[in-house]
Design an enzyme around this catalytic site. Structure first.
Site, PDB file in Angstrom:
ATOM      1  N   THR A  18       0.833  -1.198   0.000  1.00 31.46           N
ATOM      2  CA  THR A  18       0.000   0.000   0.000  1.00 31.46           C
ATOM      3  C   THR A  18       0.873   1.255   0.000  1.00 31.46           C
ATOM      4  OG1 THR A  18      -1.570  -1.246   1.362  1.00 31.46           O
ATOM      5  CG2 THR A  18      -1.959   1.094   1.161  1.00 31.46           C
ATOM      6  N   SER A 113       6.215   3.574   8.794  1.00 33.15           N
ATOM      7  CA  SER A 113       5.053   4.294   9.310  1.00 33.15           C
ATOM      8  C   SER A 113       4.688   3.925  10.741  1.00 33.15           C
ATOM      9  CB  SER A 113       3.884   4.072   8.359  1.00 33.15           C
ATOM     10  OG  SER A 113       2.826   4.888   8.727  1.00 33.15           O
ATOM     11  N   HIS A 114       3.486   3.402  10.920  1.00 37.00           N
ATOM     12  CA  HIS A 114       2.973   3.116  12.259  1.00 37.00           C
ATOM     13  C   HIS A 114       3.426   1.753  12.767  1.00 37.00           C
ATOM     14  CE1 HIS A 114       0.532   1.591   9.093  1.00 37.00           C
ATOM     15  NE2 HIS A 114       0.057   0.670   9.918  1.00 37.00           N
ATOM     16  N   ASP A 278       1.866   9.500  14.126  1.00 34.92           N
ATOM     17  CA  ASP A 278       2.469   8.160  14.066  1.00 34.92           C
ATOM     18  C   ASP A 278       3.981   8.187  13.848  1.00 34.92           C
ATOM     19  OD1 ASP A 278       2.449   9.056  11.464  1.00 34.92           O
ATOM     20  OD2 ASP A 278       2.178   7.057  10.629  1.00 34.92           O
ATOM     21  N   ASP A 280       6.021   8.106  11.285  1.00 33.60           N
ATOM     22  CA  ASP A 280       6.636   9.010  10.307  1.00 33.60           C
ATOM     23  C   ASP A 280       5.877  10.319  10.155  1.00 33.60           C
ATOM     24  OD1 ASP A 280       4.499   7.648   9.137  1.00 33.60           O
ATOM     25  OD2 ASP A 280       5.333   7.827   7.123  1.00 33.60           O
ATOM     26  N   ASP A 282       2.735  11.128   9.366  1.00 35.02           N
ATOM     27  CA  ASP A 282       1.689  11.450   8.394  1.00 35.02           C
ATOM     28  C   ASP A 282       0.273  11.140   8.890  1.00 35.02           C
ATOM     29  OD1 ASP A 282       1.961   8.729   8.210  1.00 35.02           O
ATOM     30  OD2 ASP A 282       2.357   8.670   6.044  1.00 35.02           O
ATOM     31  N   ARG A 283       0.168  10.392   9.994  1.00 35.64           N
ATOM     32  CA  ARG A 283      -1.173  10.097  10.525  1.00 35.64           C
ATOM     33  C   ARG A 283      -1.512  11.026  11.682  1.00 35.64           C
ATOM     34  NH1 ARG A 283      -2.511   3.736  10.470  1.00 35.64           N
ATOM     35  NH2 ARG A 283      -1.726   3.323   8.386  1.00 35.64           N
ATOM     36  N   SER A 366      -7.914   5.474   7.920  1.00 36.92           N
ATOM     37  CA  SER A 366      -6.733   4.990   8.636  1.00 36.92           C
ATOM     38  C   SER A 366      -5.947   6.149   9.243  1.00 36.92           C
ATOM     39  CB  SER A 366      -5.861   4.166   7.696  1.00 36.92           C
ATOM     40  OG  SER A 366      -5.538   4.925   6.543  1.00 36.92           O
ATOM     41  N   LYS A 377      -0.256  12.431   3.222  1.00 32.61           N
ATOM     42  CA  LYS A 377      -1.105  12.837   4.328  1.00 32.61           C
ATOM     43  C   LYS A 377      -0.205  13.485   5.371  1.00 32.61           C
ATOM     44  CE  LYS A 377      -1.330   8.130   6.210  1.00 32.61           C
ATOM     45  NZ  LYS A 377      -0.801   7.247   5.170  1.00 32.61           N
ATOM     46  N   ARG A 497      -9.325  -6.435   7.478  1.00 38.47           N
ATOM     47  CA  ARG A 497      -9.989  -5.237   7.981  1.00 38.47           C
ATOM     48  C   ARG A 497     -11.463  -5.308   7.593  1.00 38.47           C
ATOM     49  NH1 ARG A 497      -5.521  -2.720   9.610  1.00 38.47           N
ATOM     50  NH2 ARG A 497      -3.852  -2.100   8.199  1.00 38.47           N
TER      51      ARG A 497
HETATM   52  C1  G16 Z   1      -0.562   3.560   4.434  1.00 40.40           C
HETATM   53  C2  G16 Z   1      -1.126   4.253   3.244  1.00 40.40           C
HETATM   54  C3  G16 Z   1      -2.540   4.664   3.506  1.00 40.40           C
HETATM   55  C4  G16 Z   1      -3.364   3.470   3.928  1.00 40.40           C
HETATM   56  C5  G16 Z   1      -2.717   2.805   5.124  1.00 40.40           C
HETATM   57  C6  G16 Z   1      -3.387   1.511   5.537  1.00 40.40           C
HETATM   58  O1  G16 Z   1      -0.456   4.450   5.495  1.00 40.40           O
HETATM   59  O2  G16 Z   1      -0.382   5.396   2.904  1.00 40.40           O
HETATM   60  O3  G16 Z   1      -3.047   5.222   2.338  1.00 40.40           O
HETATM   61  O4  G16 Z   1      -4.667   3.856   4.254  1.00 40.40           O
HETATM   62  O5  G16 Z   1      -1.393   2.490   4.816  1.00 40.40           O
HETATM   63  O6  G16 Z   1      -3.231   0.592   4.543  1.00 40.40           O
HETATM   64  P1  G16 Z   1      -3.644  -0.927   4.753  1.00 40.40           P
HETATM   65  O7  G16 Z   1      -5.091  -0.892   5.149  1.00 40.40           O
HETATM   66  O8  G16 Z   1      -3.401  -1.549   3.423  1.00 40.40           O
HETATM   67  O9  G16 Z   1      -2.799  -1.488   5.869  1.00 40.40           O
HETATM   68  P2  G16 Z   1       0.883   4.566   6.310  1.00 40.40           P
HETATM   69  O10 G16 Z   1       0.586   5.589   7.367  1.00 40.40           O
HETATM   70  O11 G16 Z   1       1.134   3.185   6.848  1.00 40.40           O
HETATM   71  O12 G16 Z   1       1.891   4.990   5.310  1.00 40.40           O
END
Ligand code: G16
Length: 544
Positions: A18, A113-114, A278, A280, A282-283, A366, A377, A497
């Site tokens: 993703t 990320s998270h 989070d 990095d 962005d959340r 998310s 984001k 999910r």
């Molecule tokens: C990433 C993507 C987001 C997505 C999220 C969850 O976020 O940039 O667009 O909504 O993953 O994705 P999934 O449901 O496939 O786990 P981040 O903050 O992890 O970069």
């Protein structure tokens, strides 16, 4: 300077998910693994030769080592300048800001990320294109294809670069400009929000805030902007020092992983406004006193109030949300008479719409919200937007959201995550649902009748590119909806999910909790997908 051409064997598992390539640190450290992916990026993006590359990460374990490897490979691949955050640090939105502001040929962002960090946890790497956004699928596919066929990579033999001192360092023919990670980002925020109005909130002394940086990258950004520039009392930003393992926590700003903040906000004398971001940066999570704002509602509220904030006072062009995000923002778009878009999960799908000027605000369930100011984001941006709104309206977070529901109706919303599943079982569940898509419409499930069922497919309205298999949607008239999809960001096993939402126009019924209002729909979800049968689980691991 000696350039080595090192033999490698292709890695076929380097397919970005993703959001970039995320793997366990142990996998990233496999000999030649990181190098293989980085070489694939350089090969797939010939513009980087002679160009400028932005580089930085969220400071997680292995960040500093990876930065040194990428610098050595950048020299060897003819990059003329690297713009590096001091200490190898850049939040994801700050990296996007730099890529755009200095018109570079793209950036490499190191982050999972998270996901947790540490020697046994996760690492990630992704390439962002010159618009500052995550590479679209055609680019990630080109990188993956190259990673699968590489036989050699190029790397320079050179001493370590001192990445902790601001300034320019010449490395052979390449210049490394080490920049303050916060400066440009803070300047951009000043251009969007009313800093005087927000400062007044703090200096008048009747308002309090708590920002939980979760020991991740946003700490320095939040401290500078909230405490130094806006005059919030010291200590407003908690857990502000970024740590390579995030203090052993899960840097995911939600009701489960930001428990401390949730508890602080529940205290009778708790702060007026709570927020977290989070790994990095962005959340974001937005809380009022004892009150949680769902990310879907947050997007809708920001859109409905954008005219009150300087950066958006001229009006917004349109709003985009990812498919599983509730339809609350669509109602606002309708009221404003602007376009609304429903895209697959993944910020990369917003890029074309933003570049084409079709949308101004975007959001995802998310915990992601953002706008056309960058192409990622942006957690702190969302927090500042809310803060500016609180300063403009002088009402509580809860009052603003309840007022919004009275005007537009309430979209009750929840997401249930079943984590660490056997991949076979999770895939079988999705496959079984897919097989029933034709026969489900018209069927009565519990209190609901299916009116439409599909596997979400998207055609980008700007360049016509297509994405299929983006999640199963079961629609129950205009009011209720269930969505099932597998996460694309995990590094082990599968995560299912389940997203449930139901619209309620009647303000007298807005007092229920989401869990109560959605329980009948969640019972339908468990049954129609046979979640216990396929996963062996009776209950989700995380509810947001
Ligand atoms: C990433 C993507 C987001 C997505 C999220 C969850 O976020 O940039 O667009 O909504 O993953 O994705 P999934 O449901 O496939 O786990 P981040 O903050 O992890 O970069």
């Amino acid at each position: 300077m000696k350039i080595h051409r090192v033999q490698t064997t292709p890695f076929t598992d380097q397919k970005p998910g993703t959001s970039g390539l995320r793997k366990k640190v142990s996998v990233m450290r496999t000999p030649h693994y990181l190098e293989n992916f980085v070489q694939a990026v350089f090969d797939a993006r010939p513009d980087l030769h002679g160009g400028t590359l932005v580089l930085g990460g969220d400071g997680r374990y292995y960040n500093r080592e990876a930065i040194q490897v990428i610098l050595r490979m950048a020299v060897a691949n003819g990059v003329s300048r690297v713009l590096l955050g001091r200490g190898g640090i850049l939040s994801t939105p700050a990296a996007s800001c730099l890529i755009r502001k200095y018109r570079t040929q793209g950036g490499i962002i190191l982050s999972a990320s998270h996901n947790p960090g540490g020697p046994d946890e996760d690492f990630g790497i992704k390439f962002n294109t010159p618009n500052g956004g995550p590479a679209p699928e055609r680019v990630t596919e080109a990188i993956h294809a190259r990673a699968c066929e590489l036989e050699h990579y190029r790397i320079a033999e050179m001493p370590e670069v001192d990445i902790d001192r601001l300034g320019r360092i010449q490395v052979g023919p390449m210049t490394v400009s080490i920049v303050d990670p916060v400066d440009d980002y803070a300047e951009l925020m000043q251009s969007l929000f009313d800093f005087d109005r927000m400062r007044a909130l703090f200096t008048e002394g009747r308002f309090s805030m708590r920002f939980d940086a979760m020991q991740a990258v946003t700490g320095p950004y939040a401290r500078r902007i909230l405490e130094e520039m806006l005059g919030a009392p010291k200590g407003t930003v908690v857990r502000a020092d970024p740590l390579p393992d995030f203090g052993g926590g899960h840097p995911d700003p939600n009701l489960v992983h930001a428990q401390d903040l949730v508890q602080a906000m529940a205290a009778p004398d708790g702060p007026d406004f709570g927020a977290a971001s989070d790994g990095d940066g962005d959340r974001n999570m937005i809380l009022g006193r004892n009150f949680f704002v769902t990310p879907s509602d947050s997007l809708a509220v920001l859109a409905a109030n954008a005219h009150r904030v300087p950066g958006y006072a001229r009006g917004i062009a349109g709003i985009a949300r990812s498919m599983p995000t509730s339809r609350a923002a669509d109602r606002v778009a309708r009221a404003l008479g602007v376009e609304a878009f429903e895209t697959p999960t993944g910020w990369k799908f917003f890029g074309n719409l933003l570049d084409a000027g079709r949308v101004t605000l975007c959001g995802e369930e998310s915990f992601g919200t953002g706008s056309d100011h960058v192409r990622e984001k942006d957690g702190l941006w969302a927090v500042l937007f809310w803060l500016d709104l609180l300063a403009a309206r002088r009402e509580s977070v809860e009052a603003i959201v309840r007022d919004h529901w009275r005007r537009f109706g309430r979209d009750f919303y929840t997401r249930h995550d079943y984590e660490g599943l056997q991949e076979d079982g999770a895939r079988a569940l999705m496959q079984a649902l897919r097989r029933r898509l034709d026969t489900l419409p018209g069927q009565r499930l519990g209190d609901y009748t299916v009116t439409h069922a599909d596997d979400f497919a998207y055609t980008d309205p700007v360049d016509g590119s297509q994405a299929r298999g983006q999640g199963i949607r079961l629609l129950f008239g205009d009011t209720a909806r269930l969505v099932f999809r597998l996460s694309g960001t995990g590094t082990s096993g599968a995560t299912l999910r389940v997203y449930a939402e139901r619209f309620e126009a009647d303000a007298a019924r807005h007092g229920d909790t989401a869990q109560t209002a959605l329980e009948p729909l969640l019972a339908v979800a468990r049954e129609v997908a046979d979640i216990p049968g396929h996963t062996g689980r009776e209950a989700p691991d995380v509810v947001t």
